[in-house]
Design a protein around this motif. Structure first.
Motif, PDB file in Angstrom:
ATOM      1  N   TRP A  55      -3.373  21.536   2.756  1.00  0.00           N
ATOM      2  CA  TRP A  55      -3.186  20.576   1.666  1.00  0.00           C
ATOM      3  C   TRP A  55      -2.684  19.249   2.204  1.00  0.00           C
ATOM      4  O   TRP A  55      -3.052  18.179   1.714  1.00  0.00           O
ATOM      5  N   LEU A  56      -1.832  19.331   3.241  1.00  0.00           N
ATOM      6  CA  LEU A  56      -1.291  18.116   3.841  1.00  0.00           C
ATOM      7  C   LEU A  56      -2.402  17.236   4.407  1.00  0.00           C
ATOM      8  O   LEU A  56      -2.469  16.020   4.131  1.00  0.00           O
ATOM      9  N   VAL A  57      -3.307  17.848   5.192  1.00  0.00           N
ATOM     10  CA  VAL A  57      -4.375  17.053   5.805  1.00  0.00           C
ATOM     11  C   VAL A  57      -5.355  16.568   4.738  1.00  0.00           C
ATOM     12  O   VAL A  57      -5.841  15.430   4.796  1.00  0.00           O
ATOM     13  N   LEU A  58      -5.616  17.424   3.746  1.00  0.00           N
ATOM     14  CA  LEU A  58      -6.451  16.978   2.621  1.00  0.00           C
ATOM     15  C   LEU A  58      -5.858  15.739   1.964  1.00  0.00           C
ATOM     16  O   LEU A  58      -6.557  14.746   1.719  1.00  0.00           O
ATOM     17  N   ALA A  59      -4.560  15.809   1.692  1.00  0.00           N
ATOM     18  CA  ALA A  59      -3.906  14.679   1.029  1.00  0.00           C
ATOM     19  C   ALA A  59      -3.944  13.432   1.910  1.00  0.00           C
ATOM     20  O   ALA A  59      -4.191  12.313   1.426  1.00  0.00           O
ATOM     21  N   MET A  60      -3.753  13.619   3.223  1.00  0.00           N
ATOM     22  CA  MET A  60      -3.803  12.468   4.119  1.00  0.00           C
ATOM     23  C   MET A  60      -5.188  11.827   4.112  1.00  0.00           C
ATOM     24  O   MET A  60      -5.318  10.595   4.110  1.00  0.00           O
ATOM     25  N   ALA A  61      -6.226  12.686   4.133  1.00  0.00           N
ATOM     26  CA  ALA A  61      -7.588  12.136   4.177  1.00  0.00           C
ATOM     27  C   ALA A  61      -7.930  11.431   2.875  1.00  0.00           C
ATOM     28  O   ALA A  61      -8.542  10.361   2.866  1.00  0.00           O
ATOM     29  N   VAL A  62      -7.506  12.027   1.751  1.00  0.00           N
ATOM     30  CA  VAL A  62      -7.833  11.435   0.452  1.00  0.00           C
ATOM     31  C   VAL A  62      -7.135  10.090   0.277  1.00  0.00           C
ATOM     32  O   VAL A  62      -7.708   9.139  -0.254  1.00  0.00           O
ATOM     33  N   THR A  63      -5.895  10.007   0.750  1.00  0.00           N
ATOM     34  CA  THR A  63      -5.131   8.780   0.532  1.00  0.00           C
ATOM     35  C   THR A  63      -5.284   7.775   1.672  1.00  0.00           C
ATOM     36  O   THR A  63      -4.723   6.678   1.606  1.00  0.00           O
ATOM     37  N   ALA A  64      -6.046   8.157   2.705  1.00  0.00           N
ATOM     38  CA  ALA A  64      -6.129   7.288   3.890  1.00  0.00           C
ATOM     39  C   ALA A  64      -6.527   5.851   3.571  1.00  0.00           C
ATOM     40  O   ALA A  64      -5.959   4.909   4.150  1.00  0.00           O
ATOM     41  N   PRO A  65      -7.489   5.631   2.656  1.00  0.00           N
ATOM     42  CA  PRO A  65      -7.859   4.230   2.393  1.00  0.00           C
ATOM     43  C   PRO A  65      -6.683   3.401   1.892  1.00  0.00           C
ATOM     44  O   PRO A  65      -6.679   2.179   2.028  1.00  0.00           O
ATOM     45  N   LEU A  66      -5.678   4.072   1.300  1.00  0.00           N
ATOM     46  CA  LEU A  66      -4.534   3.334   0.775  1.00  0.00           C
ATOM     47  C   LEU A  66      -3.581   2.879   1.867  1.00  0.00           C
ATOM     48  O   LEU A  66      -2.969   1.823   1.775  1.00  0.00           O
ATOM     49  N   TRP A  67      -3.388   3.688   2.885  1.00  0.00           N
ATOM     50  CA  TRP A  67      -2.343   3.378   3.853  1.00  0.00           C
ATOM     51  C   TRP A  67      -2.844   3.130   5.265  1.00  0.00           C
ATOM     52  O   TRP A  67      -2.194   2.457   6.059  1.00  0.00           O
ATOM     53  N   LEU A  68      -4.017   3.690   5.609  1.00  0.00           N
ATOM     54  CA  LEU A  68      -4.364   3.656   7.020  1.00  0.00           C
ATOM     55  C   LEU A  68      -4.739   2.263   7.507  1.00  0.00           C
ATOM     56  O   LEU A  68      -4.311   1.850   8.587  1.00  0.00           O
ATOM     57  N   SER A  69      -5.489   1.520   6.691  1.00  0.00           N
ATOM     58  CA  SER A  69      -5.879   0.217   7.229  1.00  0.00           C
ATOM     59  C   SER A  69      -4.681  -0.725   7.268  1.00  0.00           C
ATOM     60  O   SER A  69      -4.566  -1.557   8.167  1.00  0.00           O
ATOM     61  N   VAL A  70      -3.758  -0.565   6.315  1.00  0.00           N
ATOM     62  CA  VAL A  70      -2.521  -1.356   6.379  1.00  0.00           C
ATOM     63  C   VAL A  70      -1.726  -0.998   7.626  1.00  0.00           C
ATOM     64  O   VAL A  70      -1.282  -1.865   8.387  1.00  0.00           O
ATOM     65  N   ALA A  71      -1.573   0.309   7.851  1.00  0.00           N
ATOM     66  CA  ALA A  71      -0.810   0.755   9.008  1.00  0.00           C
ATOM     67  C   ALA A  71      -1.450   0.260  10.300  1.00  0.00           C
ATOM     68  O   ALA A  71      -0.768  -0.182  11.232  1.00  0.00           O
ATOM     69  N   LEU A  72      -2.785   0.301  10.345  1.00  0.00           N
ATOM     70  CA  LEU A  72      -3.464  -0.144  11.558  1.00  0.00           C
ATOM     71  C   LEU A  72      -3.280  -1.639  11.764  1.00  0.00           C
ATOM     72  O   LEU A  72      -3.099  -2.107  12.893  1.00  0.00           O
ATOM     73  N   ARG A  73      -3.353  -2.401  10.665  1.00  0.00           N
ATOM     74  CA  ARG A  73      -3.234  -3.841  10.821  1.00  0.00           C
ATOM     75  C   ARG A  73      -1.861  -4.219  11.354  1.00  0.00           C
ATOM     76  O   ARG A  73      -1.699  -5.168  12.106  1.00  0.00           O
ATOM     77  N   GLN A  74      -0.854  -3.416  10.950  1.00  0.00           N
ATOM     78  CA  GLN A  74       0.507  -3.770  11.375  1.00  0.00           C
ATOM     79  C   GLN A  74       0.856  -3.270  12.770  1.00  0.00           C
ATOM     80  O   GLN A  74       1.734  -3.799  13.431  1.00  0.00           O
ATOM     81  N   THR A  75       0.173  -2.211  13.203  1.00  0.00           N
ATOM     82  CA  THR A  75       0.567  -1.625  14.489  1.00  0.00           C
ATOM     83  C   THR A  75      -0.514  -1.783  15.549  1.00  0.00           C
ATOM     84  O   THR A  75      -0.265  -1.576  16.723  1.00  0.00           O
ATOM     85  N   GLY A  76      -1.730  -2.147  15.144  1.00  0.00           N
ATOM     86  CA  GLY A  76      -2.817  -2.254  16.115  1.00  0.00           C
ATOM     87  C   GLY A  76      -3.095  -0.914  16.759  1.00  0.00           C
ATOM     88  O   GLY A  76      -2.908   0.141  16.147  1.00  0.00           O
ATOM     89  N   ALA A  77      -3.522  -0.959  17.983  1.00  0.00           N
ATOM     90  CA  ALA A  77      -3.897   0.268  18.677  1.00  0.00           C
ATOM     91  C   ALA A  77      -2.682   1.155  18.954  1.00  0.00           C
ATOM     92  O   ALA A  77      -2.832   2.323  19.298  1.00  0.00           O
ATOM     93  N   ARG A  78      -1.476   0.558  18.786  1.00  0.00           N
ATOM     94  CA  ARG A  78      -0.291   1.338  19.129  1.00  0.00           C
ATOM     95  C   ARG A  78      -0.100   2.566  18.251  1.00  0.00           C
ATOM     96  O   ARG A  78       0.447   3.571  18.681  1.00  0.00           O
ATOM     97  N   LEU A  79      -0.577   2.508  17.004  1.00  0.00           N
ATOM     98  CA  LEU A  79      -0.411   3.662  16.117  1.00  0.00           C
ATOM     99  C   LEU A  79      -1.154   4.873  16.674  1.00  0.00           C
ATOM    100  O   LEU A  79      -0.642   5.988  16.688  1.00  0.00           O
ATOM    101  N   MET A  80      -2.389   4.629  17.145  1.00  0.00           N
ATOM    102  CA  MET A  80      -3.189   5.708  17.724  1.00  0.00           C
ATOM    103  C   MET A  80      -2.491   6.309  18.935  1.00  0.00           C
ATOM    104  O   MET A  80      -2.423   7.525  19.096  1.00  0.00           O
ATOM    105  N   VAL A  81      -1.957   5.448  19.793  1.00  0.00           N
ATOM    106  CA  VAL A  81      -1.286   5.910  21.010  1.00  0.00           C
ATOM    107  C   VAL A  81      -0.050   6.729  20.662  1.00  0.00           C
ATOM    108  O   VAL A  81       0.194   7.801  21.225  1.00  0.00           O
ATOM    109  N   LEU A  82       0.713   6.238  19.694  1.00  0.00           N
ATOM    110  CA  LEU A  82       1.941   6.923  19.328  1.00  0.00           C
ATOM    111  C   LEU A  82       1.642   8.275  18.664  1.00  0.00           C
ATOM    112  O   LEU A  82       2.255   9.296  18.995  1.00  0.00           O
ATOM    113  N   ALA A  83       0.684   8.282  17.730  1.00  0.00           N
ATOM    114  CA  ALA A  83       0.329   9.524  17.056  1.00  0.00           C
ATOM    115  C   ALA A  83      -0.145  10.562  18.074  1.00  0.00           C
ATOM    116  O   ALA A  83       0.245  11.740  18.035  1.00  0.00           O
ATOM    117  N   ASP A  84      -0.991  10.106  18.991  1.00  0.00           N
ATOM    118  CA  ASP A  84      -1.521  10.987  20.009  1.00  0.00           C
ATOM    119  C   ASP A  84      -0.421  11.559  20.904  1.00  0.00           C
ATOM    120  O   ASP A  84      -0.414  12.753  21.213  1.00  0.00           O
TER     121      ASP A  84
END
Lengths: 211, 211, 211
Positions: B71-100
């Motif tokens: 359910w967690l991953v489902l919720a993340m995928a469904v809501t991704a358009p709301l938060w992911l592009s904002v998060a990416l714009r603020q952190t750049g490639a660093r978000l991917m590196v940190l998550a990984d």
């Protein structure tokens, strides 16, 4: 509630024939040799159910229990040069679409039913149904070195499997007989897929602006 | 020595969120549709642990036992358009590196601990930890039709997982409490990965002259 | 009839060395880093047998039961820079062909024998033997982002494995001692592969006219 085993076998035979056909078509497009054609037909037809059985820890695997499925795909691959190019010439791309849609519906419902029988929750059962329905096609495309078609088709595919599984789970929960519930599920999954292709329904892409 | 189950769950939730995020980012870059985005997020988040559970013959699978992860991953995928592009714009490639890096450390130690509890030897346990940590990312990249990033990054990645697992195994062998041992392992794995990226550490390639 | 366990181990060690070598060669061609080289060597050497063990539900996995195999491939990967480029310079592409053919024969027969011992039918046993023999190479090529070589080689490869398995199954059914039967199977599989490469035997492609 368990699917009657003859109905389950009918679904599995139908799905196997449909996905083996889609694998044969893809392998031919890639100009693979005999072994490639066999492997891709096998992966398409048995990939989804095998992954489901591994995840559920079901043994014997469905194609070990029903060895006839193996002989069926072998026979289809061996005789493909006799019938497949004729069939393709007469139906064009529609044969691939039809085979795929049929396999999708039959495998989605058989997979959901098997997972439910194994005691899984509705969510996990629906996911197992979707996995049974799409993993064969994903394996086919990965082996052919393409991004899986289902991931960039931008038309509903897995969603149709989900719709069919949801109908099946819902009717089963309402105590509808499993035979009718499963037929309704297959009709919804396969029918919505065919409608989606015929009417050009499109899924939204995920297109964030890159920072 | 077994990880306390609340700590194990915290590790798994953290790793799941981290890898699901990395899958969401990759799938968006590939302009996949909704289903592709879901599948890649699922494969990234659950691929490693599922392979570990299959190899160890553990049932129920961790995401069947803890259905909340799904359910967690489902919720993340469904809501991704709301938060992911904002998060990416603020952190750049660093978000991917940190998550990984976070996913790497958390999954490496939880995988090693689970394998050790299942009676595996230290070498096999370390390999299971590494597999838990890297298979999700490999599946993500194979599904996106790329050579797995981890194999040609030329920066330590799996080696960081190995270092963390080794620290965890060593401290456990020295009778350090499993809570402290696992925290040390995560810090070493995630920390060394972040340092490797920040400082540009490079792994030697294998460059024989071809005959 | 079961293979004597020393013979089985000898076959598995030989196949492991042969396929690990082929994985090392491919990974180097792709200029992978240390971790990529390790992973591809592992996938080549253990992919086939692991899939066989998962499908048959055999535990412990063969490389958990015989941990020495893991150390062997680790040692080969670590020392590869010392011997592999020298070996390649002296043998050219022939080393890859020879390693592959040897691995093919040894794994095909060991896989068939293990499946037969697990109570599988001759058809399923032959398929398990072929899977043991070819899945490692397929995994190697998928990880290197290529269409699996075996699918478009247009030279017999899986068919050689099938021929070897058939000889082994036939002789075993005729009550020939399993030692002799297995040696004959390996000679047929490896020998026919080497002949196929040397003499340029070609498999027919599947080339329907597209409609």
């Amino acid at each position: 509630m368990q699917l009657p085993s003859t109905l389950l076998i009918a679904f599995e035979v139908g799905g196997t024939v449909a996905f083996a056909t889609s694998g044969l078509i893809e392998a031919m497009r890639k100009r693979m040799d005999v072994v490639g054609v066999f492997s891709v037909a096998f992966a398409s037809a048995f990939g989804g159910g095998t992954v489901r059985d591994l995840l559920l820890d079901r043994r014997p695997l469905f194609w070990v229990e029903h060895e006839g499925y193996l002989w069926l795909v072998l026979a289809m691959a061996v005789t493909a040069p006799l019938w497949l190019s004729v069939a393709l010439r007469q139906t064009g791309a529609r044969l691939m679409v039809l085979a795929d849609a049929l396999g999708l519906g039959l495998f989605a419902i058989s997979g959901t039913s098997i997972a439910l029988t194994a005691g899984m929750s509705p969510l996990v059962s629906a996911l197992m149904g979707i996995a049974t329905a799409i993993v064969g096609g994903v394996a086919r495309d990965v082996l052919c070195n393409e991004v899986p078609h289902v991931y960039r088709d931008h038309r509903p595919y897995a969603l149709c499997a989900l719709a069919g599984s949801a109908v099946y789970l819902g009717l089963t929960a309402l105590q509808v007989g499993s035979g009718w519930a499963s037929l309704a599920g297959v009709v919804v999954a396969t029918g919505s897929r065919l409608l989606a292709v015929a009417l050009g329904w499109r899924l939204p892409g995920w297109r964030p602006r890159e920072p």
